[in-house]
Design an enzyme around this catalytic site. Structure first.
Site, PDB file in Angstrom:
ATOM      1  N   HIS A 157       0.919  -1.256   0.010  1.00 48.47           N
ATOM      2  CA  HIS A 157      -0.080   0.213   0.081  1.00 48.47           C
ATOM      3  C   HIS A 157       0.889   1.528   0.021  1.00 48.47           C
ATOM      4  O   HIS A 157       0.655   2.232  -0.618  1.00 48.47           O
ATOM      5  CB  HIS A 157      -1.033  -0.158   1.163  1.00 48.47           C
ATOM      6  CG  HIS A 157      -2.073   1.053   1.251  1.00 48.47           C
ATOM      7  ND1 HIS A 157      -2.865   1.256   2.531  1.00 48.47           N
ATOM      8  CD2 HIS A 157      -2.405   1.962   0.243  1.00 48.47           C
ATOM      9  CE1 HIS A 157      -3.368   2.267   2.303  1.00 48.47           C
ATOM     10  NE2 HIS A 157      -3.201   2.782   0.889  1.00 48.47           N
ATOM     11  N   GLU A 160       2.274   1.730  -3.386  1.00 49.03           N
ATOM     12  CA  GLU A 160       1.444   2.161  -4.337  1.00 49.03           C
ATOM     13  C   GLU A 160       1.351   3.449  -4.254  1.00 49.03           C
ATOM     14  O   GLU A 160       1.194   4.060  -5.421  1.00 49.03           O
ATOM     15  CB  GLU A 160       0.052   1.295  -4.055  1.00 49.03           C
ATOM     16  CG  GLU A 160      -1.089   1.912  -5.035  1.00 49.03           C
ATOM     17  CD  GLU A 160      -2.193   2.293  -3.850  1.00 49.03           C
ATOM     18  OE1 GLU A 160      -2.441   3.783  -4.200  1.00 49.03           O
ATOM     19  OE2 GLU A 160      -3.084   1.589  -3.334  1.00 49.03           O
ATOM     20  N   HIS A 161       1.459   4.051  -2.986  1.00 49.13           N
ATOM     21  CA  HIS A 161       1.353   5.642  -2.961  1.00 49.13           C
ATOM     22  C   HIS A 161       2.517   6.111  -3.376  1.00 49.13           C
ATOM     23  O   HIS A 161       2.379   7.292  -3.913  1.00 49.13           O
ATOM     24  CB  HIS A 161       1.196   6.078  -1.367  1.00 49.13           C
ATOM     25  CG  HIS A 161      -0.283   5.998  -0.956  1.00 49.13           C
ATOM     26  ND1 HIS A 161      -0.807   7.052  -0.732  1.00 49.13           N
ATOM     27  CD2 HIS A 161      -0.911   5.061  -0.995  1.00 49.13           C
ATOM     28  CE1 HIS A 161      -2.042   6.788  -0.101  1.00 49.13           C
ATOM     29  NE2 HIS A 161      -2.428   5.514  -0.383  1.00 49.13           N
ATOM     30  N   GLU A 235       4.496   9.020   2.635  1.00 54.36           N
ATOM     31  CA  GLU A 235       3.523   8.389   2.469  1.00 54.36           C
ATOM     32  C   GLU A 235       3.138   7.296   3.263  1.00 54.36           C
ATOM     33  O   GLU A 235       2.191   6.791   3.634  1.00 54.36           O
ATOM     34  CB  GLU A 235       3.654   8.006   1.022  1.00 54.36           C
ATOM     35  CG  GLU A 235       4.051   8.961  -0.202  1.00 54.36           C
ATOM     36  CD  GLU A 235       2.493   9.739  -0.245  1.00 54.36           C
ATOM     37  OE1 GLU A 235       1.295   9.050  -0.093  1.00 54.36           O
ATOM     38  OE2 GLU A 235       2.647  10.908  -0.388  1.00 54.36           O
ATOM     39  N   GLU A 257      -4.615   7.204   6.872  1.00 51.16           N
ATOM     40  CA  GLU A 257      -5.804   6.597   6.051  1.00 51.16           C
ATOM     41  C   GLU A 257      -6.018   5.192   6.782  1.00 51.16           C
ATOM     42  O   GLU A 257      -7.153   4.961   6.733  1.00 51.16           O
ATOM     43  CB  GLU A 257      -5.273   6.218   4.412  1.00 51.16           C
ATOM     44  CG  GLU A 257      -6.224   5.481   3.690  1.00 51.16           C
ATOM     45  CD  GLU A 257      -5.705   4.984   2.359  1.00 51.16           C
ATOM     46  OE1 GLU A 257      -4.575   5.417   1.963  1.00 51.16           O
ATOM     47  OE2 GLU A 257      -6.135   4.135   1.820  1.00 51.16           O
ATOM     48  N   ARG A 700     -38.424  -8.905 -13.214  1.00 48.02           N
ATOM     49  CA  ARG A 700     -38.637  -9.744 -14.377  1.00 48.02           C
ATOM     50  C   ARG A 700     -38.994  -8.633 -15.847  1.00 48.02           C
ATOM     51  O   ARG A 700     -38.857  -9.081 -16.628  1.00 48.02           O
ATOM     52  CB  ARG A 700     -39.979 -10.537 -14.216  1.00 48.02           C
ATOM     53  CG  ARG A 700     -39.564 -11.903 -13.637  1.00 48.02           C
ATOM     54  CD  ARG A 700     -40.823 -12.375 -12.689  1.00 48.02           C
ATOM     55  NE  ARG A 700     -42.141 -12.470 -13.611  1.00 48.02           N
ATOM     56  CZ  ARG A 700     -43.214 -12.633 -13.074  1.00 48.02           C
ATOM     57  NH1 ARG A 700     -43.565 -12.514 -11.877  1.00 48.02           N
ATOM     58  NH2 ARG A 700     -44.435 -12.722 -13.792  1.00 48.02           N
TER      59      ARG A 700
HETATM   60 ZN   LIG Z   1      -4.218   4.505   0.270  1.00 46.76          ZN
END
Ligand SMILES: [Zn+2]
Length: 1075
Positions: A157, A160-161, A235, A257, A700
């Site tokens: 994570h 990724e940042h 980060e 976060e 339906r």
């Molecule tokens: Zn994040």
């Protein structure tokens, strides 16, 4: 202008950036091998938790949301949006591909998405590439790495940042933010799954698209962060110390976060369930990061993880759309050729979890509000790991269908029985989940009494057992089949690019070394399943599945969660003690050094990039921008005095309609009942049909019907625009059925079912409580709006803290005064459902529009024609005081807002450019990057004039307000070269022109009509946007200053932080407790 309208109408606040997702209590049901909820709509009950880089500010309250729009949410499948021409170039020429270093592995035409798809392997590294060619202009690129974590430090994570924070070719602080500011992207984000990391982008402009691709490729392969410890700190995590005499704190974007994630009971339940189901493989740890473990992560481990997994040999790359397939390979070869093959593919393989021989039971605590009522606050969820290996597609499809049958709509038996039992308030557990290597099933309840936990477990098991023994009602099977087929055919992914939805489906198998094309080909297995059900009956098809995978499966984990009012403060305490220890272990020199490093990091964060660095990020020029707004054909006429709006657009034989009623004559005290009124219309039943039959009939005959209130201010007017909208869609051959059903829910539904109504109240209450914890910024925004204008007040009555308070009282009142409530619901109907003040919006192609006229006319004839609407005057607002909504959380949501029209500001198009710029620079840098919050943004409601600042998962409170207050200064002192200004303008146009499927175009046009926004005005605003100058920025400082001087503050925050704020500024915030 249109953007604002669309955001308000289609957006939703929960959690993360997403527009248009149905708020039915079971938000998205799914058919497993069909596309799942897209990753931007994190299902709070889902086991799979993804983490996104960008939190986008859908800060508006929820009242505009389509509720209960088709229980089966339309998602990405594959019928082409436009009349298809199968003559696409068949991928790059094989010789050319060879020369570029790629070997073709397989190639096919996929009927379901009318696309030619080729799988290549990069010869040198083994990188795999899927290249999909079709006529969709909304092009998509994605690169995905398998990134299984070994612990809960959150490496995947944080990486990724971090990789988007500067790279070899783009050496600036955050190229990602430059792209956000200045590109025409229709999608830009990154997400972390439990075992993989995805980097997708999309754009309709080819030049822009390749720019985005290049920035992303450079970012993942050559990021600066692996040499830059400060990015890791920013980060990930770091110690912060401004002054050696103060306490040390933890900061970091991911750290905060995840604190937010760990404050939410539903998220905690999902994490614990996943980890307990997979104790022996990578899913047993948290790829997002546990705030108590994140600080154990070292920079060395972080770098090593990148070296190992961010390698072409471990990459899967996706291209989709109408661009040149050769160009795709050319771009890729430039990057991939720089690497040699690595061991990554074997190192990143996901090992399957072996099945348990005995069920497991887990009891955990979650943070609850102090002094709240804890009696009915327990949660229980039953989870199964369905098999010790991935399932074949046929089985997966059948399980997905079963999932829809059991849980997909309010009428589905498992869901209905659980909710009607009265044992709990709302469903937890996402049903069938198949996005990890092995599929799971989970279901449970929250809002349960301690003594009823076992009863819930028994009820789940008994219900499953009787479903296995008795099968499903044939109407229910038909309704599910139609709903699923409809959504496949409609292929409506909302604002989410179709190519990305396909990519996520494909990658769900491809990432485990399975065929990437197989998951896209649903037609045959679906037809086979349909034939099998017809032949053998639903019991023979589904009974054995329930028995094998659930009832006779001992790999079951039951998770019970208990409310603990002390948990939040205990967690705080643990963190405090750890930090005190760290401080105690430091010498005076260490502390001085830490303060210096803190200062240095902040200086770096707050220093703008040099212009040379900014110039490296490729951008379009103003010449690449269309000069005119997107045109939506609109014809307005009337039938017997009722306005009809028609949009002739290609919709693949689907007819979309909105029937709009004026809410202006509703008595003020009835407003908070409107959302429950809307739910009752769909879920209470008529004299002849109970609600199950009614729901099945809707399933339906149509693609779904939803009913919801819509409220907005109107620029230049005192009175707000308030409506109830009934939204429906059907295949054009079913237009008559659709209007008959709309008429039926409006006129025939009986408000007599006290027991069901009480369930609605409890569910709504549970949902609101969840929202207060998870989307505090939306709650704060609604609250501020309610203090500043009437439309905001109305919305808050139907979706904010006031609404929750209303529900708390109503829950008791239903038992005592049901007759009165039932009469009030009738009164709402009398007041709203009338031909006077009605308006009908239709979107379809010309022929189907013409065909629909007689049905529309018949529908209008059946509506009562009560006396002309007499508007009542609502003149209510909440008192204009600063407030703190106190909740058990480890992070805050801080808002401040004022009406800038009241200070004399007159709207100009430049306001869009400026507020976007403030969000992407000043607030991003100060609230997110150096403040450590996950998000900081502003929102300008151009209808009311309310300008609001908001933060999301924010460790600060007063400090953030100081940043808001300094915005005027920031604008006044702003220096900006032409390039920067151009980027800001282009980025704004990208928002204004946001990609819309035909139904969304028709809907936006309707909202513009309701809000009195003319084509002339749209053109003017666009010109104003395109000619925005630095002078406009400086002038806007005055408007923003109004927020500083006259603004009202609402924070959704922890009791500790509110206390601290009130100590520093006595009586600053009035404290309000709601949970
Ligand atoms: Zn994040």
């Amino acid at each position: 202008m249109e953007r604002a309208v669309v955001l308000r109408s289609l957006s939703c606040t929960p959690l993360v950036c997403t527009r248009l997702f149905p708020r039915s209590s079971r938000r998205l049901s799914r058919l497993s091998s069909l596309p799942k909820r897209h990753p931007l709509t994190p299902n709070q009950r889902s086991l799979i938790r993804r983490h996104l880089r960008l939190f986008s500010p859908s800060s508006r309250p929820l009242h505009h949301l389509p509720r209960h729009f088709s229980s089966f949410s339309p998602r990405a499948i594959a019928t082409s949006p436009v009349p298809s021409s199968p003559e696409f170039s068949a991928g790059a020429d094989d010789d050319v591909a060879q020369k570029l270093g790629f070997e073709k592995v397989s190639e096919q035409f996929i009927e379901e998405c009318k696309s030619r798809a080729v799988l290549y392997k990069h010869k040198k590294t083994g990188a795999e590439v899927v290249s999909v060619s079709n006529d969709d202009e909304n092009k998509v690129f994605g690169i995905v790495f398998r990134t299984p974590p070994k612990d809960s430090t959150g490496i995947p994570h944080i990486l990724e940042h971090s990789v988007l924070c500067g790279s070899r070719k783009y050496p600036l602080k955050e190229p990602f933010v430059e792209l956000l500011k200045g590109s025409l992207h229709t999608f830009l984000n990154a997400f972390t799954y439990p075992d993989r990391t995805c980097y997708p982008v999309a754009s309709t402009n080819t030049k822009d698209f390749y720019n985005l691709v290049d920035v992303y490729l450079d970012a993942v392969f050559f990021p600066k962060c692996i040499e830059d410890f400060q990015t890791f700190q920013q980060e990930g995590w770091h110690y912060e110390l401004d002054n050696p005499s103060e306490d040390i704190t933890y900061k970091g974007v991911v750290f905060n976060e995840m604190k937010g994630v760990y404050s939410q009971p539903d998220n905690i339940m999902g994490r614990i369930s996943q980890q307990a189901l997979f104790p022996n493989n990578t899913y047993g740890v948290d790829s997002g990061g546990d705030p108590q473990v994140i600080p154990k992560l070292t920079f060395e481990e972080f770098k090593e993880f990148h070296r190992k997994y961010y390698h072409p040999s471990n990459a899967r790359i996706w291209f989709y759309g109408d661009d040149d397939p050769t160009e795709r390979l050319r771009i890729l070869s430039e990057y991939l050729d720089m690497f040699d093959a690595s061991m990554a593919p074997s190192e990143s393989k996901i090992r399957p979890q072996k099945l348990f021989s005995e069920p497991v039971r887990i009891v955990e605590k979650y943070p609850a509000a102090e002094g709240g009522d804890l009696e009915k606050k327990h949660m229980v969820c039953l989870n199964w790991l369905l098999d010790d290996k991935p399932l074949d597609l046929e089985t997966e499809l059948a399980l997905g269908f079963l999932d829809h049958l059991m849980l997909g709509t309010p009428a589905s038996p498992l869901r209905k029985i659980l909710l009607e039992s009265g044992l709990g308030d709302a469903i937890v557990g996402g049903g069938v989940e198949d996005e990890l290597l092995q599929p799971q099933f989970s279901i449970g309840l929250k809002g349960v009494s301690k003594d009823d936990i076992l009863k819930v477990e028994e009820l789940v098991m008994n219900t499953l057992k009787s479903l296995a023994e008795e099968g499903f009602d044939s109407d229910a099977v038909e309704a599910s089949m139609n709903t699923i087929e409809f959504s496949l055919r409609e292929n409506n992914t909302g604002s989410f690019p179709r190519g990305l939805a396909l990519m996520l489906r494909s990658i769900g198998k491809w990432v485990y070394d399975m065929d990437p094309f197989e998951p896209l080909k649903y037609q045959k297995p679906l037809m086979d399943l349909k034939a099998r059900i017809a032949k053998e009956g639903s019991k023979a098809v589904f009974g054995p599945l329930i028995e094998k995978f659930i009832l006779n499966n001992s790999h079951r984990v039951t998770v019970e969660m208990r409310p603990d009012p002390e948990k939040a403060s205990r967690d705080e305490e643990v963190e405090r003690e750890a930090l005190n220890k760290v401080k105690a272990s430091m010498t005076e020199e260490d502390l001085a050094e830490l303060a210096r490093a803190t200062h240095e990091l902040r200086m770096k964060q707050e220093t703008p990039d040099p212009p040379e660095a900014l110039k490296t990020v490729p951008s379009l020029s103003l010449n690449d921008i269309p000069k005119k707004p997107i045109f939506v054909p609109t014809e307005i006429w009337d039938i017997n005095g009722v306005k009809i709006l028609q949009h002739d657009l290609f919709t693949n034989d689907v007819l979309y309609t909105e029937v709009v009623f004026n809410m202006g004559s509703l008595k003020q005290e009835l407003l908070p009942l409107v959302p429950l009124f809307c739910q009752s219309l769909l879920e209470m039943g008529t004299k002849d049909m109970d609600f199950v039959q009614l729901n099945q009939l809707i399933g339906r005959k149509t693609g779904g019907i939803s009913v919801y209130p819509f409220t907005s201010s109107v620029r230049g007017k005192e009175d707000p625009c308030t409506h109830m909208i009934v939204r429906g869609k059907a295949m054009s051959g079913r237009t008559e059925d659709l209007f008959n059903l709309v008429n039926c829910i409006l006129q025939d539904v009986q408000f007599t079912d006290q027991k069901r109504f009480k369930q609605f109240v409890s569910q709504s209450k549970a949902r609101m409580e969840n929202r207060i914890r998870g989307s505090g910024h939306g709650i704060a925004a609604a609250r501020m709006d309610a203090k500043l204008n009437v439309a905001g007040w109305i919305s808050e009555q139907m979706g904010g803290v006031s609404y929750l308070e209303f529900l708390q009282i109503l829950e008791k009142k239903v038992d005592k005064d049901w007759d009165e409530i039932s009469q009030s619901l009738e009164e709402i109907r009398r007041s709203l459902v009338s031909r006077n003040g009605c308006l009908i919006n239709l979107t379809a192609d010309g022929k189907n529009l013409t065909n629909s006229e007689k049905f529309v006319s018949k529908f209008l004839d059946m509506l009562p024609n009560s006396s002309p609407v007499e508007s009542v005057t609502w003149n209510a607002r909440l008192p204009s005081i600063n407030e703190a909504i106190v909740v058990p959380t480890q992070v805050n949501y801080v808002g401040k807002a004022a009406n800038v029209y009241e200070t004399g500001y007159e709207l100009k198009g430049s306001a869009y450019v400026i507020s976007k710029y403030i969000g992407n620079t000043w607030l991003w840098d100060r609230v997110r990057v150096s403040g450590g919050a996950y998000g900081g943004f502003c929102d300008f409601d151009t209808h009311s004039g309310v300008f609001s600042f908001l933060s999301y998962r924010d460790p600060n409170l007063l400090k953030t307000l100081d940043v808001y207050d300094a915005t005027g200064n920031f604008l006044r002192e702003l220096e900006m070269d032409d390039d920067t200004l151009t980027k800001a303008i282009i980025g704004t146009i990208g928002d204004v022109d946001s990609y819309q499927l035909p139904d969304a175009k028709g809907y936006s046009s309707l909202l513009r009509y309701l809000l009195g926004i003319t084509e002339e005005e749209r053109r003017r605003r666009r010109e104003e946007i395109l000619s925005t100058s630095l002078k406009d920025f400086k002038e806007f400082a005055g408007a923003v200053e109004a927020v500083k001087d006259k603004g009202v503050v609402v924070a959704v925050a922890s009791p500790e932080d509110v206390d601290a704020a009130n100590k520093e500024r006595p009586n600053f915030l009035e404290v309000k407790k709601v949970l």
